[in-house]
Design a protein around this motif. Sequence first.
Motif, short mmCIF file in Angstrom:
data_model
loop_
_atom_site.label_atom_id
_atom_site.label_comp_id
_atom_site.label_asym_id
_atom_site.label_seq_id
_atom_site.Cartn_x
_atom_site.Cartn_y
_atom_site.Cartn_z
N UNK A 6 10.65 8.34 1.73
CA UNK A 6 10.54 8.23 0.27
C UNK A 6 9.36 9.04 -0.26
N UNK A 7 8.23 8.98 0.44
CA UNK A 7 7.05 9.71 -0.04
C UNK A 7 7.30 11.21 0.05
N UNK A 8 8.09 11.64 1.05
CA UNK A 8 8.43 13.05 1.17
C UNK A 8 9.36 13.48 0.04
N UNK A 15 2.59 9.79 8.58
CA UNK A 15 2.93 8.61 7.77
C UNK A 15 3.20 7.41 8.67
N UNK A 16 3.95 7.64 9.75
CA UNK A 16 4.25 6.55 10.68
C UNK A 16 2.96 6.08 11.37
N UNK A 17 2.10 7.05 11.75
CA UNK A 17 0.83 6.69 12.40
C UNK A 17 -0.04 5.86 11.47
N UNK A 18 0.10 6.07 10.15
CA UNK A 18 -0.70 5.32 9.18
C UNK A 18 -0.13 3.93 8.93
N UNK A 19 1.01 3.63 9.55
CA UNK A 19 1.58 2.31 9.41
C UNK A 19 2.71 2.21 8.39
N UNK A 20 3.17 3.36 7.86
CA UNK A 20 4.27 3.33 6.90
C UNK A 20 5.60 3.15 7.63
N UNK A 21 6.58 2.55 6.94
CA UNK A 21 7.90 2.38 7.52
C UNK A 21 8.66 3.71 7.46
N UNK A 22 9.77 3.79 8.19
CA UNK A 22 10.59 5.00 8.16
C UNK A 22 11.08 5.28 6.73
N UNK A 75 0.85 -1.21 0.00
CA UNK A 75 0.00 0.00 0.00
C UNK A 75 0.88 1.24 0.00
N UNK A 76 1.89 1.25 0.88
CA UNK A 76 2.74 2.43 1.05
C UNK A 76 3.45 2.78 -0.26
N UNK A 77 3.98 1.76 -0.94
CA UNK A 77 4.73 2.07 -2.17
C UNK A 77 3.81 2.43 -3.32
N UNK A 78 2.60 1.86 -3.34
CA UNK A 78 1.62 2.29 -4.34
C UNK A 78 1.27 3.76 -4.11
N UNK A 79 1.12 4.11 -2.83
CA UNK A 79 0.79 5.48 -2.45
C UNK A 79 1.91 6.44 -2.88
N UNK A 80 3.15 6.02 -2.68
CA UNK A 80 4.30 6.85 -3.07
C UNK A 80 4.27 7.09 -4.57
N UNK A 81 3.98 6.03 -5.34
CA UNK A 81 3.92 6.16 -6.79
C UNK A 81 2.80 7.11 -7.20
N UNK A 82 1.63 6.95 -6.58
CA UNK A 82 0.48 7.81 -6.92
C UNK A 82 0.79 9.27 -6.62
N UNK A 126 -2.44 10.07 2.28
CA UNK A 126 -2.23 9.14 3.39
C UNK A 126 -3.52 9.00 4.20
N UNK A 127 -4.18 10.14 4.45
CA UNK A 127 -5.43 10.09 5.21
C UNK A 127 -6.49 9.27 4.47
N UNK A 128 -6.64 9.51 3.17
CA UNK A 128 -7.63 8.77 2.39
C UNK A 128 -7.31 7.29 2.36
N UNK A 129 -6.02 6.95 2.26
CA UNK A 129 -5.62 5.54 2.19
C UNK A 129 -5.97 4.81 3.48
N UNK A 130 -5.80 5.49 4.64
CA UNK A 130 -6.07 4.82 5.91
C UNK A 130 -7.57 4.71 6.17
#
Lengths: 115, 246
Positions: free
Chosen positions: B60-62, B48-55, A9-16, B75-79
């Motif tokens: 990476x998303x930042x 991001x960490x609260x949503x369950x993402x790794x460090x 999920x996390x990596x899909x989200x990063x891509x999006x 992130x909010x919508x995904x959770x």
Amino acid sequence: MATTLSTLDAWILIAILSVASFLPRASFLWIAPNLPLPEPLKRALRFVPAAVFPALIMPAILINDGAIDISLGNTHLAAAAVAALVSLRRGNTFVVVLAGMVTLHLTQAWHSSGL
Amino acid sequence: MSEPPKDATPQTPSERAEARTVFWRGFVQMLPGTTGSFSTGLICGAAAIAAGMSSLSSMAIAAFGFAGTAQLVVVQLATTGSTLVVIALAGLIVNLRYAMFSLSMSRYLTHMNRRQRFVAAFFLTDPAYALSVARFTQHPDESPRIRYEYYMGATLAMGIGWFAGTGLGTALGAAMPASWQVEFCVPLTFLAMVAATVRDRATVVAAVVGGIVSLLAVGFPYRGGLLVASIAGIAAGYMVESWQRR
């Protein structure tokens, strides 16, 4: 209520997010520097931030268990009200968030103390 | 007949010296604004960490998204179990303002090679845009190359604040207990932005309609309420502006 994201999920989200962030930024600076934009579209773009933020905020504050909750028991509402007041006094983002979070925890402590 | 290259690389020694000066001027003048990118990064990292993402994925998303608000939204919508289509569209809608900034910047930064265009686009942020355009309008005679340097200096300051904030938020995120409800920082952050986006009657109407429709549309399938509310708000603001012009 909220689910935890898996690694996939996390990596899909990063891509999006990467694509959704780069495309609008690249639109004129990188992809089409000389593309003319229709006037109505330019005018509509101006209203995007004004419309989107309240649409994100209101459900997070007022919806409790799927219904609108405008009671004193809604601690999110109290926290948001204080944050809004601070924001109107030109506080920066950090001060606004801090004020809201402090209010949230104070009102929750007050409610659980049963006073 | 050799034409000067149409990019933002300084050509002469004096131009190089001026470019350096202007680059650091942009950097220094952006510093007050970096408190905003730092605190947004802090919140984004913790969320991001609260949503369950790794460090790693939080950093990476930042780095790849480089967009605080849109990151909080996706992130909010995904959770809350939104579909990928809704998440992608919401991310795009929140970032649509960048198309506006991109258009505006492209009129000032007319001399860039492909790499410079990519960098200018990828790192475009609200504060660096606002500061740069303010400078460009005050110094209309400055060359496009020197403008690019100023914008890059401001962008470097923004980037440092953003990554420092994200790093700290990511590190603290795992240490923060759930009872702190860090995730409520997200709507509060958006709330702090409303005042800056509402400037006149038309934008007030856009905000009010967007907020009301979002409440009415809470039960919409796939959490599509956000899209419906955004479009309704944009349409309402647009119509009010049209009436005012008559």
